[in-house]
Enzyme design. Structure first.
Site, PDB file in Angstrom:
ATOM      1  N   LYS A  36       0.818  -1.220   0.000  1.00 57.87           N
ATOM      2  CA  LYS A  36       0.000   0.000   0.000  1.00 57.87           C
ATOM      3  C   LYS A  36       0.850   1.268   0.000  1.00 57.87           C
ATOM      4  CE  LYS A  36      -0.593   0.183   5.016  1.00 57.87           C
ATOM      5  NZ  LYS A  36      -1.385  -0.301   6.130  1.00 57.87           N
ATOM      6  N   ARG A 131      -7.716   0.857  16.700  1.00 56.16           N
ATOM      7  CA  ARG A 131      -8.092   1.143  15.315  1.00 56.16           C
ATOM      8  C   ARG A 131      -9.163   0.116  14.971  1.00 56.16           C
ATOM      9  NH1 ARG A 131      -4.011   1.394  10.177  1.00 56.16           N
ATOM     10  NH2 ARG A 131      -4.572  -0.806  10.074  1.00 56.16           N
TER      11      ARG A 131
END
Ligand code: PLP
Length: 363
Positions: A36, A131
């Site tokens: 990513k 998260r």
């Protein structure tokens, strides 16, 4: 004069991959290469595969699609819990996705049934980084429901620490998914072959023998790409930290005072800058800026060059102590941190140049 470019040394990326693959293999794990930070670059992904990485992963389905379109056949894992608008593409492209919402898993299941597929689910557990993921106490009741969603197969549990909360991985917080998996195997009889242990930070447990047994893989980006542990900037022994180099041209060269003249208020980004008065200094402007660097920063490779600051499109460097002559048109080189890697690899204003020539510098 050429514009800013990132030189990508694919041999170094393969080398760094091999180091992580062999570390993980000693703990019985495979490596999922995370691309990513490089916009899902097929070239970088291929270099990782050459280094022994077995699966590939990205947070963005667009990037996984890019890998498939480049002809890569490996297992592809989507890291960010899908949004409801992308489930078609996720089922069509990714083999496995990390998930934390039952509604999304149901949507994936319906889509998979329609596409005549079975989509594999790794269910994310939040072990304290705050998260993604469900809190450990909520896992069991949800697993009962997920196991019943047609078109999906619950293949594992996963966890991720550090990216948001900065949480340090420990044997205790990493083993939470192993303990939950044991309970699920005993009570529900699910196999859960893919316990997904964490990102580069978690790989630090490999060095002091603290990795809990039974994990299937780690998902590694930064450790392979930049050769450091993320946690504290510590280098991974034997790895290269310079697989990515920014080269950018000097566009102005002047001697100026080291403090702006007059009253100082906010800069372009709302900060009030403070400058030390070092008298008149020789400075250069390099044609790259915060627009390209994102949340990151650069480390100058030219001896004696010091970065003073940057606005959107201008990087200001002090070159008084530069060892080499610098002129308008000279190219300065920089090493990257994670933020500038993400920014530069995403910027359409920066060229990407792949180097296949092998390793020239020793780590
Ligand atoms: C980004 C990410 C990774 C890879 O993180 P690195 O620090 O680059 O190794 C792994 N897992 C998830 C869920 C991620 O979002």
């Amino acid at each position: 004069m050429r514009r800013a470019r990132v030189i990508i040394d694919l041999a170094k990326i393969s080398h760094n991959s091999r180091i992580m693959v062999s570390k993980c293999a000693q703990a019985g794990m495979i490596v999922v290469g995370v691309v990513k930070a490089v916009s899902g670059s097929p070239e970088v992904a291929t270099a990782m595969l050459d280094g022994g990485v077995q699966w590939l992963a990205d947070s963005r389905i667009e990037n996984l699609t890019r890998l498939r379109q480049a002809g890569l056949q490996q297992t592809l894992m989507l890291l960010r819990t899908p949004h409801l608008g992308e489930v078609e593409q996720v089922v069509a492209t990714a083999d496995i996705s990390l998930n934390s919402e039952l509604a999304t898993i149901r949507a994936l299941g319906e889509t998979a049934c329609r596409q005549g597929k079975v989509h594999q689910i790794v269910f994310m557990v939040d072990v304290g980084d705050l998260r993604e993921g469900v809190m450990p106490d909520d896992v069991m009741p949800l697993v009962h429901e997920i196991a019943l969603v047609p078109g999906t197969e619950l293949v594992g549990l996963g966890t991720n620490v550090g990216c948001y909360g900065g949480l340090v991985p420990t044997p205790e917080n990493t083993t939470i998914i192993c303990d939950l998996a044991k309970e699920i195997r005993e009570k529900i009889g699910l196999d859960l072959p893919y316990l997904s242990g964490g990102n580069t930070r978690t790989s630090i447990l490999l060095d002091d023998g603290g990795m809990p047994p039974g994990l299937h893989h780690l998902r590694l980006g930064e450790g392979i790409l930049l050769g450091n542990y993320t946690l504290d900037g510590r280098k991974i022994p034997g790895s290269y930290q310079d697989a990515f180099i920014l080269q950018a041209p000097v566009i102005e060269l002047k001697t100026k005072p080291s403090r702006p003249q007059g009253v100082i208020a906010r800069d372009a980004f709302g900060q009030i800058p403070a400058y030390e008065d070092k008298g008149l200094r020789r400075r250069a402007i390099v044609a790259v800026g915060r627009q390209d660097l994102g949340a990151g920063w650069l480390i100058p490779l030219d001896q004696g060059v010091e970065i003073l600051g940057a606005s959107s499109d201008h990087l200001i460097v002090d070159i008084c102590d530069a060892v080499h002559d610098i002129e308008v048109g000279s190219i300065l080189s920089f090493r990257l941190d994670y933020g500038s890697l993400v920014g530069l690899m995403t910027s359409p204003y920066v060229d990407k140049v792949h180097l296949l020539s092998g390793i020239e510098l020793s780590p």
